[in-house]
Design a protein around this motif. Sequence first.
Motif, PDB file in Angstrom:
ATOM      1  N   VAL A  66     114.843   7.122  22.534  1.00  0.00           N
ATOM      2  CA  VAL A  66     115.569   7.499  21.325  1.00  0.00           C
ATOM      3  C   VAL A  66     114.879   6.826  20.152  1.00  0.00           C
ATOM      4  O   VAL A  66     114.833   5.589  20.079  1.00  0.00           O
ATOM      5  CB  VAL A  66     117.058   7.071  21.399  1.00  0.00           C
ATOM      6  CG1 VAL A  66     117.780   7.438  20.103  1.00  0.00           C
ATOM      7  CG2 VAL A  66     117.734   7.717  22.597  1.00  0.00           C
ATOM      8  N   PHE A  67     114.345   7.635  19.254  1.00  0.00           N
ATOM      9  CA  PHE A  67     113.620   7.064  18.117  1.00  0.00           C
ATOM     10  C   PHE A  67     114.615   6.551  17.090  1.00  0.00           C
ATOM     11  O   PHE A  67     115.481   7.293  16.610  1.00  0.00           O
ATOM     12  CB  PHE A  67     112.712   8.112  17.477  1.00  0.00           C
ATOM     13  CG  PHE A  67     111.893   7.570  16.337  1.00  0.00           C
ATOM     14  CD1 PHE A  67     110.741   6.846  16.580  1.00  0.00           C
ATOM     15  CD2 PHE A  67     112.298   7.765  15.025  1.00  0.00           C
ATOM     16  CE1 PHE A  67     109.995   6.337  15.532  1.00  0.00           C
ATOM     17  CE2 PHE A  67     111.559   7.261  13.979  1.00  0.00           C
ATOM     18  CZ  PHE A  67     110.403   6.545  14.229  1.00  0.00           C
ATOM     19  N   ASN A  68     114.485   5.266  16.782  1.00  0.00           N
ATOM     20  CA  ASN A  68     115.338   4.638  15.779  1.00  0.00           C
ATOM     21  C   ASN A  68     114.472   3.690  14.969  1.00  0.00           C
ATOM     22  O   ASN A  68     113.893   2.745  15.506  1.00  0.00           O
ATOM     23  CB  ASN A  68     116.500   3.883  16.441  1.00  0.00           C
ATOM     24  CG  ASN A  68     117.515   3.385  15.426  1.00  0.00           C
ATOM     25  OD1 ASN A  68     117.270   3.389  14.219  1.00  0.00           O
ATOM     26  ND2 ASN A  68     118.674   2.962  15.914  1.00  0.00           N
ATOM     27  N   GLN A  69     114.397   3.966  13.675  1.00  0.00           N
ATOM     28  CA  GLN A  69     113.528   3.164  12.819  1.00  0.00           C
ATOM     29  C   GLN A  69     113.939   1.702  12.814  1.00  0.00           C
ATOM     30  O   GLN A  69     113.097   0.816  12.685  1.00  0.00           O
ATOM     31  CB  GLN A  69     113.555   3.727  11.394  1.00  0.00           C
ATOM     32  CG  GLN A  69     112.526   3.093  10.459  1.00  0.00           C
ATOM     33  CD  GLN A  69     111.111   3.432  10.853  1.00  0.00           C
ATOM     34  OE1 GLN A  69     110.834   4.514  11.345  1.00  0.00           O
ATOM     35  NE2 GLN A  69     110.189   2.498  10.639  1.00  0.00           N
ATOM     36  N   ASN A  70     115.212   1.426  12.999  1.00  0.00           N
ATOM     37  CA  ASN A  70     115.678   0.043  12.951  1.00  0.00           C
ATOM     38  C   ASN A  70     115.263  -0.764  14.177  1.00  0.00           C
ATOM     39  O   ASN A  70     115.261  -1.997  14.142  1.00  0.00           O
ATOM     40  CB  ASN A  70     117.207   0.012  12.813  1.00  0.00           C
ATOM     41  CG  ASN A  70     117.672   0.653  11.510  1.00  0.00           C
ATOM     42  OD1 ASN A  70     116.990   0.572  10.495  1.00  0.00           O
ATOM     43  ND2 ASN A  70     118.844   1.279  11.541  1.00  0.00           N
ATOM     44  N   ARG A 156     118.641   0.420  33.685  1.00  0.00           N
ATOM     45  CA  ARG A 156     119.439  -0.787  33.472  1.00  0.00           C
ATOM     46  C   ARG A 156     119.419  -1.245  32.014  1.00  0.00           C
ATOM     47  O   ARG A 156     120.050  -2.248  31.674  1.00  0.00           O
ATOM     48  CB  ARG A 156     118.935  -1.912  34.375  1.00  0.00           C
ATOM     49  CG  ARG A 156     119.111  -1.633  35.859  1.00  0.00           C
ATOM     50  CD  ARG A 156     118.886  -2.884  36.677  1.00  0.00           C
ATOM     51  NE  ARG A 156     117.492  -3.292  36.643  1.00  0.00           N
ATOM     52  CZ  ARG A 156     116.585  -2.918  37.545  1.00  0.00           C
ATOM     53  NH1 ARG A 156     116.934  -2.108  38.550  1.00  0.00           N
ATOM     54  NH2 ARG A 156     115.338  -3.332  37.460  1.00  0.00           N
ATOM     55  N   ARG A 157     118.688  -0.548  31.163  1.00  0.00           N
ATOM     56  CA  ARG A 157     118.578  -0.917  29.756  1.00  0.00           C
ATOM     57  C   ARG A 157     119.464  -0.013  28.894  1.00  0.00           C
ATOM     58  O   ARG A 157     119.873   1.067  29.312  1.00  0.00           O
ATOM     59  CB  ARG A 157     117.126  -0.802  29.277  1.00  0.00           C
ATOM     60  CG  ARG A 157     116.167  -1.749  29.966  1.00  0.00           C
ATOM     61  CD  ARG A 157     114.751  -1.520  29.469  1.00  0.00           C
ATOM     62  NE  ARG A 157     113.816  -2.428  30.082  1.00  0.00           N
ATOM     63  CZ  ARG A 157     113.542  -3.647  29.620  1.00  0.00           C
ATOM     64  NH1 ARG A 157     114.146  -4.083  28.530  1.00  0.00           N
ATOM     65  NH2 ARG A 157     112.685  -4.430  30.236  1.00  0.00           N
ATOM     66  N   ASN A 158     119.706  -0.495  27.679  1.00  0.00           N
ATOM     67  CA  ASN A 158     120.397   0.340  26.716  1.00  0.00           C
ATOM     68  C   ASN A 158     119.524   1.541  26.351  1.00  0.00           C
ATOM     69  O   ASN A 158     118.298   1.481  26.421  1.00  0.00           O
ATOM     70  CB  ASN A 158     120.740  -0.452  25.457  1.00  0.00           C
ATOM     71  CG  ASN A 158     121.714  -1.574  25.733  1.00  0.00           C
ATOM     72  OD1 ASN A 158     122.585  -1.443  26.610  1.00  0.00           O
ATOM     73  ND2 ASN A 158     121.593  -2.672  25.004  1.00  0.00           N
ATOM     74  N   GLU A 159     120.136   2.598  25.936  1.00  0.00           N
ATOM     75  CA  GLU A 159     119.385   3.817  25.633  1.00  0.00           C
ATOM     76  C   GLU A 159     118.367   3.580  24.527  1.00  0.00           C
ATOM     77  O   GLU A 159     117.277   4.147  24.549  1.00  0.00           O
ATOM     78  CB  GLU A 159     120.355   4.935  25.235  1.00  0.00           C
ATOM     79  CG  GLU A 159     119.696   6.296  25.105  1.00  0.00           C
ATOM     80  CD  GLU A 159     120.704   7.380  24.780  1.00  0.00           C
ATOM     81  OE1 GLU A 159     120.328   8.566  24.822  1.00  0.00           O
ATOM     82  OE2 GLU A 159     121.869   7.038  24.479  1.00  0.00           O
ATOM     83  N   HIS A 164     109.033   4.793  27.634  1.00  0.00           N
ATOM     84  CA  HIS A 164     108.292   5.560  28.622  1.00  0.00           C
ATOM     85  C   HIS A 164     106.802   5.438  28.295  1.00  0.00           C
ATOM     86  O   HIS A 164     106.400   5.605  27.139  1.00  0.00           O
ATOM     87  CB  HIS A 164     108.730   7.023  28.615  1.00  0.00           C
ATOM     88  CG  HIS A 164     110.175   7.223  28.953  1.00  0.00           C
ATOM     89  ND1 HIS A 164     110.650   7.209  30.248  1.00  0.00           N
ATOM     90  CD2 HIS A 164     111.254   7.408  28.143  1.00  0.00           C
ATOM     91  CE1 HIS A 164     111.961   7.397  30.237  1.00  0.00           C
ATOM     92  NE2 HIS A 164     112.351   7.519  28.973  1.00  0.00           N
ATOM     93  N   ALA A 165     106.015   5.131  29.319  1.00  0.00           N
ATOM     94  CA  ALA A 165     104.575   4.921  29.127  1.00  0.00           C
ATOM     95  C   ALA A 165     103.827   6.232  29.311  1.00  0.00           C
ATOM     96  O   ALA A 165     104.054   6.967  30.269  1.00  0.00           O
ATOM     97  CB  ALA A 165     104.056   3.870  30.091  1.00  0.00           C
ATOM     98  N   VAL A 166     102.933   6.499  28.382  1.00  0.00           N
ATOM     99  CA  VAL A 166     102.053   7.672  28.438  1.00  0.00           C
ATOM    100  C   VAL A 166     100.613   7.175  28.381  1.00  0.00           C
ATOM    101  O   VAL A 166     100.252   6.418  27.473  1.00  0.00           O
ATOM    102  CB  VAL A 166     102.327   8.642  27.280  1.00  0.00           C
ATOM    103  CG1 VAL A 166     101.366   9.829  27.338  1.00  0.00           C
ATOM    104  CG2 VAL A 166     103.769   9.129  27.324  1.00  0.00           C
ATOM    105  N   ILE A 167      99.820   7.571  29.343  1.00  0.00           N
ATOM    106  CA  ILE A 167      98.420   7.134  29.389  1.00  0.00           C
ATOM    107  C   ILE A 167      97.617   7.933  28.380  1.00  0.00           C
ATOM    108  O   ILE A 167      97.481   9.156  28.485  1.00  0.00           O
ATOM    109  CB  ILE A 167      97.843   7.307  30.810  1.00  0.00           C
ATOM    110  CG1 ILE A 167      98.625   6.452  31.814  1.00  0.00           C
ATOM    111  CG2 ILE A 167      96.370   6.919  30.824  1.00  0.00           C
ATOM    112  CD1 ILE A 167      98.142   6.602  33.236  1.00  0.00           C
TER     113      ILE A 167
END
Length: 231
Positions: A66-70, A156-159, A164-167
């Motif tokens: 989830v993209f969040n600038q903060n 187990r983390r907050n949203e 996510h890793a992208v090569i």
Amino acid sequence: MTWRPRVRALFFQLIHVLAMVGRFVWRYRRWWVSGCLLGAFVGAGIAMLQPTRYRTTVVLSLEPEVFNQNTISSLMQVTRGYAQVIASEPVLDEVARAKGWHEDGATLRRLVHAEADAGALVLRISADGATPADAQRIAHGVTMYFIQRLETDNPRRNEADRLHAVILTPAMRAERVAPRPFVGMGLGALVGVGLMVPAAVWHAWRRRTRLFTPREAERVVQAPTLGVIPR
């Protein structure tokens, strides 16, 4: 103006100092050349004694779910923390056991390097190996282990904290990083010339009250040489 004579005097003093330095450098030019050649030879020899090592780098982009600038700044800190964790001995020991490698965590700690790009969610995982295949194997194995652990920890983390890793760049090419004879030659040449400087200064200081050639005598007394008494 009263400052003009002072400026003129400083200018001529500077010219005099530069002329003295030039004469010193020219007088001991053979010393510089000898030190440069000897240092380059020794430096190349030391460099060639190093074992052959290849290095490859995998570039990962960590994309938030989830993209969040903060939260970008906090995610950048998390990325820097990942870089330290990836290159730690306990994690590398786990990778070696999971992959069935003969290397242990202490050995991989010397071969694997990870760093985070400043101002971006990008990780660079580098690995060294005796052959290109070894470097690629280690870099690819560590990268895939990190991606699997990241995906396992995400539920187990907050949203807002999920990544996510992208090569972006896989371990496709390994470059030789050692030995580097030309780098050794350059460093050795600089060291050789640097060691010759105090030797030349000491030699010039010994000669300050002695005259060794007729030309030096002529320069001191400002008169031609009439004859030389043989030893």
